[in-house]
Design a protein around this motif. Structure first.
Motif, PDB file in Angstrom:
ATOM      1  N   MET A   1       0.850  -1.107  -0.147  1.00 26.84           N
ATOM      2  CA  MET A   1      -0.162  -0.074   0.148  1.00 26.84           C
ATOM      3  C   MET A   1       0.897   1.208  -0.028  1.00 26.84           C
ATOM      4  N   VAL A   2       0.178   2.484  -0.091  1.00 26.59           N
ATOM      5  CA  VAL A   2       0.933   3.723  -0.356  1.00 26.59           C
ATOM      6  C   VAL A   2       0.765   4.761   0.781  1.00 26.59           C
ATOM      7  N   ALA A   3       1.774   5.298   1.283  1.00 22.90           N
ATOM      8  CA  ALA A   3       1.701   6.065   2.208  1.00 22.90           C
ATOM      9  C   ALA A   3       1.983   7.579   1.840  1.00 22.90           C
ATOM     10  N   VAL A   4       1.097   8.451   2.096  1.00 21.68           N
ATOM     11  CA  VAL A   4       0.844  10.001   1.450  1.00 21.68           C
ATOM     12  C   VAL A   4       1.090  11.023   2.426  1.00 21.68           C
ATOM     13  N   ALA A   5       1.820  11.902   2.205  1.00 21.30           N
ATOM     14  CA  ALA A   5       2.192  12.924   3.197  1.00 21.30           C
ATOM     15  C   ALA A   5       1.626  14.174   2.322  1.00 21.30           C
ATOM     16  N   LEU A  21      -7.493  12.660  -1.289  1.00 25.09           N
ATOM     17  CA  LEU A  21      -6.726  11.568  -1.271  1.00 25.09           C
ATOM     18  C   LEU A  21      -7.369  10.583  -0.221  1.00 25.09           C
ATOM     19  N   LYS A  22      -7.941  11.048   0.935  1.00 19.30           N
ATOM     20  CA  LYS A  22      -8.552   9.882   1.806  1.00 19.30           C
ATOM     21  C   LYS A  22      -9.398   9.062   1.236  1.00 19.30           C
ATOM     22  N   LEU A  23     -10.077   9.449   0.214  1.00 16.16           N
ATOM     23  CA  LEU A  23     -11.100   8.770  -0.752  1.00 16.16           C
ATOM     24  C   LEU A  23     -10.386   7.948  -1.663  1.00 16.16           C
ATOM     25  N   THR A  24      -9.134   8.090  -1.819  1.00 15.69           N
ATOM     26  CA  THR A  24      -8.284   7.088  -2.926  1.00 15.69           C
ATOM     27  C   THR A  24      -8.207   5.498  -2.368  1.00 15.69           C
ATOM     28  N   PRO A  25      -8.445   4.814  -2.853  1.00 15.34           N
ATOM     29  CA  PRO A  25      -8.649   3.309  -2.679  1.00 15.34           C
ATOM     30  C   PRO A  25      -7.151   2.627  -2.365  1.00 15.34           C
ATOM     31  N   GLY A  26      -6.091   3.151  -3.147  1.00 13.81           N
ATOM     32  CA  GLY A  26      -4.870   2.671  -2.997  1.00 13.81           C
ATOM     33  C   GLY A  26      -4.187   3.162  -1.928  1.00 13.81           C
ATOM     34  N   ILE A  27      -4.485   4.200  -1.116  1.00 13.74           N
ATOM     35  CA  ILE A  27      -3.642   4.859  -0.146  1.00 13.74           C
ATOM     36  C   ILE A  27      -3.934   4.000   1.110  1.00 13.74           C
ATOM     37  N   ASN A  51     -10.562   2.739   4.497  1.00  7.92           N
ATOM     38  CA  ASN A  51      -9.582   1.945   5.265  1.00  7.92           C
ATOM     39  C   ASN A  51      -8.240   2.762   5.432  1.00  7.92           C
ATOM     40  N   SER A  52      -7.891   3.923   4.868  1.00 11.91           N
ATOM     41  CA  SER A  52      -6.823   4.598   5.129  1.00 11.91           C
ATOM     42  C   SER A  52      -6.765   5.307   6.460  1.00 11.91           C
ATOM     43  N   SER A  53      -5.616   5.173   6.949  1.00  8.87           N
ATOM     44  CA  SER A  53      -5.484   5.893   8.306  1.00  8.87           C
ATOM     45  C   SER A  53      -4.864   7.274   8.048  1.00  8.87           C
ATOM     46  N   VAL A  54      -5.320   8.133   9.071  1.00 14.40           N
ATOM     47  CA  VAL A  54      -5.043   9.612   9.065  1.00 14.40           C
ATOM     48  C   VAL A  54      -4.060   9.933  10.353  1.00 14.40           C
ATOM     49  N   GLU A  55      -2.968  10.320  10.043  1.00 18.96           N
ATOM     50  CA  GLU A  55      -2.143  11.015  11.385  1.00 18.96           C
ATOM     51  C   GLU A  55      -1.978  12.661  10.902  1.00 18.96           C
ATOM     52  N   PHE A  56      -1.802  13.281  12.055  1.00 16.61           N
ATOM     53  CA  PHE A  56      -1.512  14.525  11.749  1.00 16.61           C
ATOM     54  C   PHE A  56      -0.334  14.979  12.656  1.00 16.61           C
ATOM     55  N   TYR A  57       0.420  15.786  12.127  1.00 16.71           N
ATOM     56  CA  TYR A  57       1.736  16.589  12.831  1.00 16.71           C
ATOM     57  C   TYR A  57       1.557  18.038  12.394  1.00 16.71           C
ATOM     58  N   VAL A  58       1.936  18.810  13.581  1.00 12.71           N
ATOM     59  CA  VAL A  58       2.103  20.299  13.723  1.00 12.71           C
ATOM     60  C   VAL A  58       3.073  20.593  14.220  1.00 12.71           C
ATOM     61  N   GLY A  59       3.455  21.626  13.283  1.00 17.13           N
ATOM     62  CA  GLY A  59       4.882  22.531  13.716  1.00 17.13           C
ATOM     63  C   GLY A  59       6.219  21.846  13.169  1.00 17.13           C
ATOM     64  N   ASN A  71       5.823   7.393   0.841  1.00 14.89           N
ATOM     65  CA  ASN A  71       6.289   7.137  -0.600  1.00 14.89           C
ATOM     66  C   ASN A  71       5.909   8.277  -1.703  1.00 14.89           C
ATOM     67  N   ILE A  72       4.789   9.048  -1.349  1.00 16.33           N
ATOM     68  CA  ILE A  72       4.652  10.276  -1.786  1.00 16.33           C
ATOM     69  C   ILE A  72       4.314  11.443  -1.160  1.00 16.33           C
TER      70      ILE A  72
END
Length: 165
Positions: A1-5, A21-27, A51-59, A71-72
């Motif tokens: 699978m693919v991890a996108v930032a 991107l959250k709606l994209t099946p391959g992510i 099915n994709s997980s969401v993480e967030f980062y600040v700063g 990956n992307i």
């Protein structure tokens, strides 16, 4: 699978882009980063039933964590051009932002595909290439300038000025 930032995920382009991107099946993993306002945006995006997980980062201190294992990378960070602002004004702000972000990408995920949305593209993409070359990880097949938004705007302008449906 693919991890996108998505870097600049809380902005006017980053939010709808993150949604798409959250709606994209391959992510499988979506890493959202910005310097402000990420918790609310990330929470909203995470509620989308895929099915994709969401993480967030600040700063700045969390940027390398946001890029780890990616990956992307899509960079939409920066400021939009405001009325009265010249392209040089826009360049002076966004060039340094893109340079710093690309340095982090080169250090953390040097083999990632990099898509830059930040304007002016004719300047930010070459800056990214220069930084990647200086870090010995430049691959012209992995660096892209995304002009879709400009094409859509131009198409709409032609339609409106010529009364085309």
């Amino acid at each position: 699978m693919v991890a996108v930032a998505v870097i600049g995920a809380a902005g006017g382009i980053g939010q709808p882009l993150s949604l798409l991107l959250k709606l994209t099946p391959g992510i499988s993993r979506l890493s959202l980063y910005d310097i402000v306002n990420m918790p609310g945006v990330a929470t909203d995006i995470s509620h989308i039933n895929t099915n994709s997980s969401v993480e967030f980062y600040v700063g700045q201190s969390q940027l390398s964590n946001a890029l780890r294992g990616i990956n992307i990378v899509v960079i939409s960070a920066g400021v939009a051009r405001k009325p009265g602002m010249t392209r040089n004004d826009l360049f002076s702000i966004n060039a340094s932002i893109v340079r710093e972000l690309i340095e982090a990408v080169a250090d953390t995920c040097p083999k990632a595909l990099i898509a830059i949305v930040t304007n002016p593209l004719n300047s930010t993409v070459p800056i990214a290439a220069h930084v990647l070359k200086s870090k010995n990880c430049y691959n012209p097949k992995r660096l892209f300038g995304i002009t879709t938004l400009d094409s859509i705007r131009a198409s709409r302008f032609v339609r409106d000025t010529h009364g085309i449906d």
